[in-house]
Design an enzyme around this catalytic site. Sequence first.
Site, PDB file in Angstrom:
ATOM      1  N   TYR A 152       1.006  -1.307  -0.066  1.00 49.15           N
ATOM      2  CA  TYR A 152      -0.137   0.000   0.266  1.00 49.15           C
ATOM      3  C   TYR A 152       0.791   1.129  -0.266  1.00 49.15           C
ATOM      4  CZ  TYR A 152      -4.218   3.202   1.377  1.00 49.15           C
ATOM      5  OH  TYR A 152      -5.183   3.763   1.803  1.00 49.15           O
ATOM      6  N   PRO A 194      -4.877  11.270   2.737  1.00 40.73           N
ATOM      7  CA  PRO A 194      -5.222  11.538   4.357  1.00 40.73           C
ATOM      8  C   PRO A 194      -4.981  10.445   5.083  1.00 40.73           C
ATOM      9  CG  PRO A 194      -7.348  11.121   2.506  1.00 40.73           C
ATOM     10  CD  PRO A 194      -5.772  10.760   1.567  1.00 40.73           C
ATOM     11  N   GLY A 195      -5.219  11.228   6.369  1.00 39.99           N
ATOM     12  CA  GLY A 195      -4.337   9.754   7.292  1.00 39.99           C
ATOM     13  C   GLY A 195      -5.351   9.583   7.849  1.00 39.99           C
ATOM     14  N   TYR A 196      -5.319   8.771   9.403  1.00 41.40           N
ATOM     15  CA  TYR A 196      -6.452   7.372   9.120  1.00 41.40           C
ATOM     16  C   TYR A 196      -7.669   7.982   8.801  1.00 41.40           C
ATOM     17  CZ  TYR A 196      -2.790   3.910  10.088  1.00 41.40           C
ATOM     18  OH  TYR A 196      -1.383   3.340   9.416  1.00 41.40           O
TER      19      TYR A 196
HETATM   20  N1  CAA Z   1       6.235  -0.067  14.836  1.00 43.61           N
HETATM   21  C1  CAA Z   1       7.740  -1.155  14.791  1.00 43.61           C
HETATM   22  N2  CAA Z   1       6.277  -2.016  15.150  1.00 43.61           N
HETATM   23  C2  CAA Z   1       5.464  -2.820  15.358  1.00 43.61           C
HETATM   24  C3  CAA Z   1       4.477  -1.687  14.772  1.00 43.61           C
HETATM   25  C4  CAA Z   1       4.950  -0.718  14.159  1.00 43.61           C
HETATM   26  N3  CAA Z   1       4.254   0.425  13.809  1.00 43.61           N
HETATM   27  N4  CAA Z   1       3.178  -2.782  14.672  1.00 43.61           N
HETATM   28  C5  CAA Z   1       3.539  -3.761  15.102  1.00 43.61           C
HETATM   29  N5  CAA Z   1       4.820  -3.911  15.587  1.00 43.61           N
HETATM   30  C6  CAA Z   1       5.473  -4.862  15.844  1.00 43.61           C
HETATM   31  C7  CAA Z   1       4.549  -5.342  16.967  1.00 43.61           C
HETATM   32  O1  CAA Z   1       4.450  -4.941  18.426  1.00 43.61           O
HETATM   33  C8  CAA Z   1       5.090  -7.131  17.074  1.00 43.61           C
HETATM   34  O2  CAA Z   1       6.061  -7.236  17.676  1.00 43.61           O
HETATM   35  P1  CAA Z   1       6.958  -8.762  19.001  1.00 43.61           P
HETATM   36  O3  CAA Z   1       6.383  -9.445  17.862  1.00 43.61           O
HETATM   37  O4  CAA Z   1       7.826  -7.854  19.987  1.00 43.61           O
HETATM   38  O5  CAA Z   1       5.060  -8.216  19.553  1.00 43.61           O
HETATM   39  C9  CAA Z   1       5.131  -6.612  15.469  1.00 43.61           C
HETATM   40  O6  CAA Z   1       6.240  -6.209  14.949  1.00 43.61           O
HETATM   41  C10 CAA Z   1       3.931  -8.522  15.024  1.00 43.61           C
HETATM   42  O7  CAA Z   1       3.069  -7.183  14.754  1.00 43.61           O
HETATM   43  P2  CAA Z   1       1.727  -7.785  14.692  1.00 43.61           P
HETATM   44  O8  CAA Z   1       1.330  -8.071  15.963  1.00 43.61           O
HETATM   45  O9  CAA Z   1       0.452  -6.412  14.959  1.00 43.61           O
HETATM   46  O10 CAA Z   1       1.595  -8.918  13.308  1.00 43.61           O
HETATM   47  P3  CAA Z   1       0.580  -9.231  12.492  1.00 43.61           P
HETATM   48  O11 CAA Z   1       1.159 -10.238  11.974  1.00 43.61           O
HETATM   49  O12 CAA Z   1      -0.781  -9.406  14.038  1.00 43.61           O
HETATM   50  O13 CAA Z   1      -0.477  -7.800  12.037  1.00 43.61           O
HETATM   51  C11 CAA Z   1      -0.676  -6.019  10.340  1.00 43.61           C
HETATM   52  C12 CAA Z   1       0.545  -7.454  10.864  1.00 43.61           C
HETATM   53  C13 CAA Z   1      -2.010  -6.824  10.212  1.00 43.61           C
HETATM   54  C14 CAA Z   1       0.064  -5.971   9.506  1.00 43.61           C
HETATM   55  C15 CAA Z   1      -0.896  -5.399  11.727  1.00 43.61           C
HETATM   56  O14 CAA Z   1       0.705  -4.671  12.221  1.00 43.61           O
HETATM   57  C16 CAA Z   1      -1.922  -4.477  11.666  1.00 43.61           C
HETATM   58  O15 CAA Z   1      -3.440  -4.501  11.254  1.00 43.61           O
HETATM   59  N6  CAA Z   1      -0.757  -2.864  11.327  1.00 43.61           N
HETATM   60  C17 CAA Z   1      -1.770  -1.920  10.816  1.00 43.61           C
HETATM   61  C18 CAA Z   1      -1.361  -1.749   9.330  1.00 43.61           C
HETATM   62  C19 CAA Z   1      -2.533  -0.351   9.508  1.00 43.61           C
HETATM   63  O16 CAA Z   1      -1.821   0.799   9.804  1.00 43.61           O
HETATM   64  N7  CAA Z   1      -2.930  -0.084   8.325  1.00 43.61           N
HETATM   65  C20 CAA Z   1      -3.398   0.553   7.876  1.00 43.61           C
HETATM   66  C21 CAA Z   1      -5.012   0.326   7.039  1.00 43.61           C
HETATM   67  S1  CAA Z   1      -6.592   1.765   6.737  1.00 43.61           S
HETATM   68  C22 CAA Z   1      -5.441   2.527   5.686  1.00 43.61           C
HETATM   69  O17 CAA Z   1      -4.531   2.214   5.340  1.00 43.61           O
HETATM   70  C23 CAA Z   1      -5.950   3.470   4.630  1.00 43.61           C
HETATM   71  C24 CAA Z   1      -4.875   4.686   4.962  1.00 43.61           C
HETATM   72  O18 CAA Z   1      -4.523   5.348   4.482  1.00 43.61           O
HETATM   73  C25 CAA Z   1      -4.416   5.591   6.480  1.00 43.61           C
END
Ligand code: CAA
Length: 246
Positions: free
Chosen positions: A153, A183-185
Site C-alpha cells: 500500500y 488523508p491520514g486515518y
Molecule cells: N512499528 C514497529 N513495530 C511494530 C509496529 C510498528 N508500527 N506495529 C507492530 N509492530 C510489532 C509488534 O509490536 C509485534 O512485535 P512483537 O512480535 O515483538 O510482539 C510485531 O511487530 C508483529 O505485530 P503484529 O502483532 O501487529 O503482527 P500481525 O502479523 O498480527 O499483524 C498487521 C500485522 C496486520 C500488519 C498489523 O500490524 C496491522 O494491522 N497493522 C496496521 C496496518 C495499518 O496501519 N493499516 C492501515 C489500514 S487503513 C489505511 O491504509 C488507510 C490509510 O490510508 C491510512
Amino acid sequence: MNKKVLVTGAKGGIGSSITNVLLDAGYRVIAAYSPGNKEYAIEWFEKNNYSENQVRLLPLDITNTQSCRESLESLLQDEGHIDVLVNNAGITRDSTFTRMSVEQWHEVINTNLNSLFNVTQPLFSSMCERGNARIINISSVNGLKGQFGQTNYSAAKAGMIGFTKALAAEGARFGVTVNVIAPGYTGTPMVEEIQPAALERIKAQIPLRRLATPDEVAGAVAYLASDAATYITGETLSINGGLYMQ
Ligand code: CAA
C-alpha cells in the site's frame, strides 16, 4: 450546464462524502464502482435518494486497461466531457512483508496504482483539449511516511504522488491541474478493519488524537476542484491530524 466529475470508489467511506460534497457544489457525479458490486451500488444510490440527473452509476473495473478504455470512451461520447476526475478507489491487503503473498502485492498495486493509468489515460486527452480540468488523486499519509504492514500500500500510494507530479507537468500548458490529497486515518470501513490493538497504537501517535471524518477529506477535494484552486498543481495536500508533518 453542470460540471461533471468522475469519482472512482464513489460509494466507499471517503467516496460517498466526496460524492455528496460535489453534488452540493452543483456537479453531476459519475460514480464508478467495481462491476462485482452492482447490487451494493444500486442500494447506495437508492438509500441516498439520488436522481439520475445527479448521479450516474458506472461499472468500471479499474484494474483492466482495455475495459476502462472502452467504458470511458463510451462515457465521453454520452456525457460530452468530464471536468474533474477523482481517483479515489483503493484497497488494503495488510501483512508484514515476510508473510505477504504475491497476490496481496499485485492486488494492491493493480487497484491503487495501475488504475491511475487505466482510468486517467482515456480521459486525459479530452481534458487537455477542453482545458480548465482537474485530476485529484487520493493517496495516503502512508505513502509519505511508510507504514508497518503496508509495503504494498505504501509503495502504491507513494507511486501516485510521483505520477501526479509528472502528469501535472504535462497537463499544465493545457490548464489541466493534477494534485494529490493524502488523508491520514479516516473513520471509514477500511480503518475499522484494522486490528484494535494496532489501531490504538496508531491513534496514540496522532497529535489531534482522533481520526479524520470523511467530510474533512471531501472538503479538500471540493476545494481543489473549485475555481479557488486554479493555480495549484503537482501539490500534495496532507489531511492527517499532524500524524506526519513534512
Ligand atoms: N512499528 C514497529 N513495530 C511494530 C509496529 C510498528 N508500527 N506495529 C507492530 N509492530 C510489532 C509488534 O509490536 C509485534 O512485535 P512483537 O512480535 O515483538 O510482539 C510485531 O511487530 C508483529 O505485530 P503484529 O502483532 O501487529 O503482527 P500481525 O502479523 O498480527 O499483524 C498487521 C500485522 C496486520 C500488519 C498489523 O500490524 C496491522 O494491522 N497493522 C496496521 C496496518 C495499518 O496501519 N493499516 C492501515 C489500514 S487503513 C489505511 O491504509 C488507510 C490509510 O490510508 C491510512
